[in-house]
Motif scaffolding. Structure first.
Motif, PDB file in Angstrom:
ATOM      1  N   THR A  68      -3.702 -26.754  -2.781  1.00 50.83           N
ATOM      2  CA  THR A  68      -3.602 -25.478  -2.062  1.00 50.83           C
ATOM      3  C   THR A  68      -4.911 -24.708  -2.144  1.00 50.83           C
ATOM      4  O   THR A  68      -5.387 -24.159  -1.140  1.00 50.83           O
ATOM      5  N   MET A  92      -7.445 -26.269   0.135  1.00 51.97           N
ATOM      6  CA  MET A  92      -7.244 -25.911   1.543  1.00 51.97           C
ATOM      7  C   MET A  92      -7.751 -24.508   1.818  1.00 51.97           C
ATOM      8  O   MET A  92      -8.280 -24.236   2.900  1.00 51.97           O
ATOM      9  N   SER A 130      -2.079 -22.865   4.544  1.00 44.62           N
ATOM     10  CA  SER A 130      -1.261 -23.782   3.749  1.00 44.62           C
ATOM     11  C   SER A 130       0.173 -23.314   3.687  1.00 44.62           C
ATOM     12  O   SER A 130       0.466 -22.130   3.816  1.00 44.62           O
ATOM     13  N   ARG A 133      -1.577 -18.317   4.400  1.00 43.35           N
ATOM     14  CA  ARG A 133      -0.493 -18.950   3.642  1.00 43.35           C
ATOM     15  C   ARG A 133       0.806 -18.668   4.372  1.00 43.35           C
ATOM     16  O   ARG A 133       1.068 -17.529   4.764  1.00 43.35           O
TER      17      ARG A 133
END
Length: 164
Positions: free
Chosen positions: A68, A71, A78, A144
Motif C-alpha cells: 500500500t 502504491m 489503493s 485510498r
C-alpha cells in the motif's frame, strides 16, 4: 509533508531507528524506505501508473502495508480487499489490477490484471532516482478507497484523495 517524504527523512536522519514493528518483524526507517522504493519500482515496471486504481489482496499485514505504501509512492489509488472481495471488486470502476501475495489464490474477473508479489522484489537494487514519479507529483495523485455498507449490507466505495 508527504508520507514518502517522511520515510525518506527518517532514512536520511536516523536510518537505524525502528519505523514499523509487526509481530516478529522490525523495520528501520532505512529498510522501510528502501523496500517501499523497490516495490514501487517493480509495480511501475509492471505497468501500475499514477492515478491507477489498484486493489491489494495480501493477508500478511506487513506485506499488505508495504505494498500500500509503495502504491502511494507510485501515486496510485489503493483499496484493500476483504473476504467480501467479489462484491468489493464489482463496485470499483476502472480497477486496473489486483496485487496478491504468492499464497493468495483468489479468482478475479478475467478483465482485471493480477500481479503477484514475490519475496525477490525486496532483493532488487534500488531504482534510479528518475525511475519513479517524483514524490511531490505522486502525492498529488494518490488516494485510498474505503468501503462502507450503510444499511444495505452491500459495499459502497468511498474515495479519499489527496485533495481532501
Amino acid at each position: 509533508m508527504l508520507l514518502s517524504q517522511f520515510f525518506r527523512a527518517g532514512r536520511n536522519h536516523d536510518p537505524n531507528k525502528m519505523a514499523i514493528h509487526c509481530g516478529a518483524i522490525h523495520l528501520s526507517y532505512g529498510r522501510l524506505f528502501d523496500d517501499i522504493e523497490r516495490v514501487a519500482a517493480r509495480l511501475s515496471d509492471m505497468g501500475v501508473r499514477p492515478g491507477d486504481t489498484v486493489a491489494v489482496d495480501i493477508d500478511k499485514p506487513i506485506s499488505h502495508w508495504l505494498t500500500t505504501l509503495a502504491m502511494m509512492r507510485v501515486g496510485a489509488v489503493s483499496v484493500s480487499l476483504t473476504r467480501n472481495f467479489v462484491a468489493e471488486v464489482a463496485c470499483i470502476p476502472r480497477l486496473a489490477a489486483v496485487i496478491s501475495g504468492p499464497s493468495e489464490l483468489r479468482s478475479f474477473p478475467s478483465n482485471i490484471r493480477q500481479i503477484y508479489i514475490e519475496q525477490d522484489w525486496l532483493d532488487a537494487p534500488l531504482p534510479l532516482r528518475d525511475a519513479l514519479t517524483p514524490m511531490a507529483e505522486a502525492g498529488e495523485l494518490v488516494g485510498r478507497i474505503c468501503f462502507t455498507s450503510g444499511t444495505s449490507g452491500q459495499p459502497k466505495a468511498i474515495l479519499l484523495d489527496s485533495k481532501l
